[in-house]
Structures are given as C-alpha cells and as structure tokens.
Design an enzyme around this catalytic site. Structure first.
Site, PDB file in Angstrom:
ATOM      1  N   GLU A 316     -58.218  82.435  15.349  1.00 40.40           N
ATOM      2  CA  GLU A 316     -56.894  82.183  14.780  1.00 40.40           C
ATOM      3  C   GLU A 316     -56.862  80.875  13.999  1.00 40.40           C
ATOM      4  O   GLU A 316     -56.272  80.802  12.914  1.00 40.40           O
ATOM      5  CB  GLU A 316     -55.822  82.168  15.866  1.00 40.40           C
ATOM      6  CG  GLU A 316     -54.418  82.048  15.310  1.00 40.40           C
ATOM      7  CD  GLU A 316     -53.317  82.235  16.349  1.00 40.40           C
ATOM      8  OE1 GLU A 316     -52.141  82.358  15.951  1.00 40.40           O
ATOM      9  OE2 GLU A 316     -53.634  82.261  17.559  1.00 40.40           O
ATOM     10  N   LYS A 337     -47.464  79.940  24.882  1.00 38.67           N
ATOM     11  CA  LYS A 337     -48.085  80.684  25.988  1.00 38.67           C
ATOM     12  C   LYS A 337     -48.695  79.732  27.013  1.00 38.67           C
ATOM     13  O   LYS A 337     -48.947  80.132  28.150  1.00 38.67           O
ATOM     14  CB  LYS A 337     -49.155  81.640  25.470  1.00 38.67           C
ATOM     15  CG  LYS A 337     -48.624  82.850  24.722  1.00 38.67           C
ATOM     16  CD  LYS A 337     -49.757  83.795  24.347  1.00 38.67           C
ATOM     17  CE  LYS A 337     -49.244  85.008  23.580  1.00 38.67           C
ATOM     18  NZ  LYS A 337     -48.855  84.695  22.201  1.00 38.67           N
TER      19      LYS A 337
END
Length: 415
Positions: A316, A337
C-alpha cells in the site's frame, strides 16, 4: 452528462472503541486500543485468543429481545448504526419520496455466527434435521438491507455488496453512483460485520492472517511497525446517509462532507496476498482521483487500509508513493485499524466516518502502537504515529482492499 452532487447528512458508528459517533471519535483521538481477550467464547485453545470486540454493549437496550433473536449480530449492528445515522440526519420520512430512497449495505461474510451455531447444533445431534426456521433469513448477507428498508419504508434500490474487506466502501461508492445518476435522492449505506466467532478466529488463524500476540493484545495491531505480524479481528458497523445536494439543501440539512469520487479495481494476482508492487492499489487511487477530477496534491489525509500484515502494509505504501509522488511527504497517513482492529466488511464504513470526522474537527487520528521503524518504508512519510495531529483537512481518501484482490477507494471533501 450532468451528474448530481452527493453529500453526507448523517453518520452512525458502533465500534470496539465507542458505541456511537462521539465515543468513536474520542477513542480515535485518544489513541485507544479496542483489543482485549475474547469474551464471546472460550478461546484458550486458539492460536489467537483476543480480538476487538464491542464493549459495554447490550442489544436489548437497542432492539426488543424477541426481535433481536431473529437477527444475526451483523444485522443487529447494522440496525443500531443506521438508527444513529438516521436520527443524526434529521430526515422526516413523511416529507421525502420513499420510492427514491434506498439502502445499499456491505458485509464480507454476513451471518457467520448463525451459520456456525446451526451447523454445530445439527452435528452434535442424532442426525435428525432440526433447524431454526430463521436460520436462512438470519444468515444471508442481504437481510440487513431488508430489515433497514422495512423499518424506514425505503422502497428504492436495496442490496448488499460483497467484496470481502472492501465491501463497506463498495456500498458507499454504489450509493454515491445511484444518487449522482439521478436514480435516488437518499441512500442509507455502510457496512457491518460480526465475525468474532470460533469459525472466524479459527479460519483466519488457519490462514496465518491474525496476530498471535496474546501476551499484549492492546499492542498487537501495529501497522507499519517492523514487528507487525498480522491483523486483529474486529466487529461492529458504520452507517452513512448520502443525499443529493439540492435535496439536502432544500430541507436545511446539516452537511458533513461531499462525496466526490470513488474508484474500484482488481489485483488479478492472488486470492489473499496483495500485488507485491501495489498495482491494484495504485490503479484504484488513480481511478478515485480521476473520478473526483482532483489532483494528488488536493488530498490532505489518507486513511489507509493498513491492516498490520507484513506484505499488505508495504504494497500500500509503495502505491501511495507512486500515485502521490512528492506530495506523499505532505500528506498525513494513518491506519485507524491500529485502534479498532479490522472490521472486514464494515471497515470501509467506519473508516470513511473517521475521515469525515477528521474534516469536521480538522484533526487526523493516529496510527498507534508504533515502536520500531521498518527500513522497508520511507520513514520521512508522515504516518501520524501514536498521537493525533491538528492540520487543515479539506479532502480525504480512504482505502479498503479485500481478499480476492478487490480494491476500493473513496474521496470526500469539505463543503
């Protein structure tokens, strides 16, 4: 084609760090970890014995006991988050066209607990097929939108998106598209998941996807840290009320942000592993920017997928650097998260809400649990480690990527 403008006029959240939007934001900005030993079942024989469960949650304070028994927890969570979002929106059901109001929801798995419990009950019996008459209606993923539409009388498009961990964002993008194409005025959208079960933990353990840091659950989700070793499973729901801009303006609605673009792509690479160079992630962010008619430098904050897996975090970040170039160093990047755990199909919904709240409060929530830099990353990037940061936040991008190579990105901006 003259596309309609789409805005967010209501939000609702049920998360492991807060049971409503206000509590959720406080949890995010205070860097609270939602991870703790599992209480829903005896996890002592499992490799992972912790998760991000809901806290101080009593379903009967929200839904009648008899009605709640007809719903899997993922539907219960959807109903509760939607109730908050609808109340927040101030919509008067007697003054809107219910035929042009729809529900589009996301869930990666649906009624996992219901399926598990019914099969276990049958397997433990004498072979006589005894099943709860609500087994199928409780289990199917689309039942959540059915319940929501029945409660509010929304008679427009009604369905559930299933694209693994991208499902929640997928649902928001679909809702955005229906409204801007002029097919709906109002849409309830978002996602919910309730996978903290024996089957959920056991299944992800078998894949070696979960952290096994049982001695320190609260520090187990550590995106971009050198010692990350898997994600932490979470549960809950997020709901957004999307509305056509002129429709919202005509009724004097409070507007949080405008949805301006969405992108979708596939890695076409592997059923669970991300593309090592972040090809799908690169494509989906470029697609979202193009759809929004925005340049990379227009984005202030990226709420990344950032699950705390060894491969996912790297791919990512590679994609972000490809898409944003020099501007990547001016962005704030964070993975919420690290606090909520991974809510699977609900992740995109609560993370879009985190971005909306960042716009509202002009503050970026942190990536907590950073202890050791990883030389795989360019640590000149601003990962917003450990503490929130005040800054101008006019536009945010939120990424969600799912097993099967499903990628979704959405862009919201201040209005």
């Amino acid at each position: 084609m003259n596309l309609k403008r789409v805005v967010v006029t209501g939000i609702g959240a049920l998360t492991p760090i807060g049971n409503n939007v206000e509590e959720y934001w406080q949890g995010l900005t205070n860097g609270v970890s939602g991870a703790a030993p599992i209480t829903k079942f005896d996890a002592s024989l499992f490799k992972t014995q912790f998760a991000c469960e809901l806290k101080n949650f009593d379903i009967e304070s929200h839904i009648d006991k008899k009605e709640a028994r007809k719903m899997d927890p993922f539907t219960q969570y959807a109903m509760i988050a939607t109730d908050e979002a609808m109340l927040d929106s101030g919509l008067d059901l007697e003054k809107i066209n219910l035929n042009r109001a729809g529900v589009i929801w996301g869930s990666g798995i649906g009624g996992l607990k219901t399926f598990q419990d019914e099969v276990m009950y049958f397997a433990q019996g004498d072979g006589t097929p005894r099943f709860n008459p609500f087994f199928i209606p409780k289990m199917i993923a689309d039942i959540s939108t059915g319940y929501i539409s029945i409660k509010y009388g929304f008679k427009g498009p009604n369905f559930v998106t299933v694209s693994a961990c991208a499902s929640g964002t997928n649902a928001i993008i679909d809702a955005f598209n229906y409204i801007r194409l002029g097919k709906m005025d109002v849409t309830i959208c978002g996602g919910s998941e309730a996978a903290v079960t024996q089957a959920g933990i056991g299944g992800f353990n078998a894949m070696k996807a979960l952290s096994q840091r049982n001695d320190s659950p609260e520090t187990a989700s550590r995106p971009f840290d050198k010692d990350r070793e898997g994600f932490v499973l979470g549960e809950g729901a997020g709901a957004l009320i999307l509305e056509e801009y002129e429709h919202a303006k005509a009724r004097g609605a409070k507007i949080y942000a405008e949805v301006v673009g969405g992108g979708m792509s596939a890695d076409a690479h592997h059923i669970t592993a991300p593309h090592p160079e972040g090809e799908g992630a690169t494509n989906v962010m470029k697609s979202a920017l193009e759809d929004a008619n925005m340049k990379p430098e227009d984005i202030d904050y990226i709420n990344v997928h950032g699950t705390s897996t060894p491969l996912g975090d790297i791919s990512e970040v590679k994609a972000i650097q490809k898409v944003f170039g020099d501007h990547a160093y001016k962005l704030n990047i964070s993975s919420t998260k690290s606090m909520t755990g991974h809510l699977l199909g609900a992740a995109g919904a609560i993370e879009a809400i985190a971005g909306i709240l960042a716009i509202k409060h002009q503050e970026v929530p942190p990536t907590i649990n950073h202890f050791t830099d990883d030389e795989e990353f360019d640590n000149k990037l601003n990962f917003t480690f450990n503490k929130p940061q005040k800054r101008a936040v006019n536009a945010i991008l939120s990424n969600t990527f799912g097993f099967g190579g499903h990628n979704c990105s959405i862009i919201l901006k201040k209005i």
